[in-house]
Design a protein around this motif. Sequence first.
Motif, PDB file in Angstrom:
ATOM      1  N   THR A  38     -26.487  66.191  -2.478  1.00  0.00           N
ATOM      2  CA  THR A  38     -28.154  66.125  -2.658  1.00  0.00           C
ATOM      3  C   THR A  38     -29.111  65.285  -2.650  1.00  0.00           C
ATOM      4  OG1 THR A  38     -27.837  68.354  -3.340  1.00  0.00           O
ATOM      5  CG2 THR A  38     -29.595  67.803  -3.726  1.00  0.00           C
ATOM      6  N   ASN A  39     -30.253  64.721  -1.531  1.00  0.00           N
ATOM      7  CA  ASN A  39     -30.958  64.168  -1.925  1.00  0.00           C
ATOM      8  C   ASN A  39     -32.401  64.058  -2.568  1.00  0.00           C
ATOM      9  OD1 ASN A  39     -32.068  61.423  -0.692  1.00  0.00           O
ATOM     10  ND2 ASN A  39     -32.602  62.026   1.245  1.00  0.00           N
ATOM     11  N   VAL A  40     -31.798  64.633  -3.548  1.00  0.00           N
ATOM     12  CA  VAL A  40     -32.673  65.280  -4.631  1.00  0.00           C
ATOM     13  C   VAL A  40     -34.206  64.703  -5.325  1.00  0.00           C
ATOM     14  CG1 VAL A  40     -33.241  65.102  -7.935  1.00  0.00           C
ATOM     15  CG2 VAL A  40     -31.061  65.363  -6.573  1.00  0.00           C
ATOM     16  N   THR A  46     -30.056  68.682   1.989  1.00  0.00           N
ATOM     17  CA  THR A  46     -28.603  67.778   1.562  1.00  0.00           C
ATOM     18  C   THR A  46     -28.033  66.963   2.825  1.00  0.00           C
ATOM     19  OG1 THR A  46     -27.544  70.152   0.976  1.00  0.00           O
ATOM     20  CG2 THR A  46     -25.777  68.193   1.845  1.00  0.00           C
ATOM     21  N   VAL A  47     -27.659  65.787   2.782  1.00  0.00           N
ATOM     22  CA  VAL A  47     -27.146  64.724   3.472  1.00  0.00           C
ATOM     23  C   VAL A  47     -25.623  64.424   3.480  1.00  0.00           C
ATOM     24  CG1 VAL A  47     -27.030  62.195   3.638  1.00  0.00           C
ATOM     25  CG2 VAL A  47     -28.934  63.644   2.298  1.00  0.00           C
ATOM     26  N   THR A  48     -24.964  64.116   4.507  1.00  0.00           N
ATOM     27  CA  THR A  48     -23.704  64.228   4.764  1.00  0.00           C
ATOM     28  C   THR A  48     -23.551  63.005   5.932  1.00  0.00           C
ATOM     29  OG1 THR A  48     -23.904  65.933   6.950  1.00  0.00           O
ATOM     30  CG2 THR A  48     -23.048  66.927   4.692  1.00  0.00           C
ATOM     31  N   GLY A  49     -22.118  62.119   6.097  1.00  0.00           N
ATOM     32  CA  GLY A  49     -21.849  61.293   6.534  1.00  0.00           C
ATOM     33  C   GLY A  49     -20.028  61.103   6.369  1.00  0.00           C
ATOM     34  N   LEU A  68     -24.766  61.387   9.303  1.00  0.00           N
ATOM     35  CA  LEU A  68     -24.437  62.561  10.209  1.00  0.00           C
ATOM     36  C   LEU A  68     -25.659  63.369  10.267  1.00  0.00           C
ATOM     37  CD1 LEU A  68     -20.629  62.550  10.291  1.00  0.00           C
ATOM     38  CD2 LEU A  68     -21.906  60.802  11.741  1.00  0.00           C
ATOM     39  N   THR A  69     -25.506  64.316   8.782  1.00  0.00           N
ATOM     40  CA  THR A  69     -26.614  65.046   8.917  1.00  0.00           C
ATOM     41  C   THR A  69     -27.569  64.943   8.051  1.00  0.00           C
ATOM     42  OG1 THR A  69     -25.590  66.562   7.726  1.00  0.00           O
ATOM     43  CG2 THR A  69     -25.184  66.659   9.975  1.00  0.00           C
TER      44      THR A  69
END
Length: 187
Positions: A38-40, A46-49, A68-69
């Motif tokens: 979580t990019n607080v 929410t960041v995924t990769g 990726l997202t």
Amino acid sequence: MSNIRTISVAVVGAAAIGLGCGLTPAEAATLDFNFSFTNVANGGGTVTGIVSGLTDNATSAATSLKVLTNTAGFGIGEYVGNPLSNSFTVSAGSITSATFVAFGLGNNPPAVTGSSLALNLNSPLYKNITGLSNTSGSIVVSPNTGLSFTPVTPPTAVPTPALLPGLLGLGAAALRKRKAEQVKAEV
């Protein structure tokens, strides 16, 4: 008192000089891991990769790291062009420590983003702070982001039919027997 802080190119650059990573031989098998957090400090999305090219039971640099997202909509792309820190320790198929810091202004090809990223898990240098910012020269990072790494399941290999090796063995045995009988008949 907030735990959110900003790290910049100058601070990370000086600290990263002392960090080395023990690269292992190229012939070792490599592992890939999905990550999320979580990019607080940068919008809360929410960041995924995916982190690729790590060596099991060793400390190594990622050969690829891609976001990726991001529900906040920025920072999608590759980050391994010219990171200041790139060190992942993998033990028994799990990432136990990670230090990755890449500023957008240093993202030379193959990096394709101007955003900046920091992933730190059990890192002696930055502890557990993580963030993705939409700026090229600094990253606002925060602890308690829920950074997690999960192994990418390797694709299922197509098995060699078990019957084929057995048939080849039987054929070779029959050929040897026939040749032995021919030699015996000639004598």
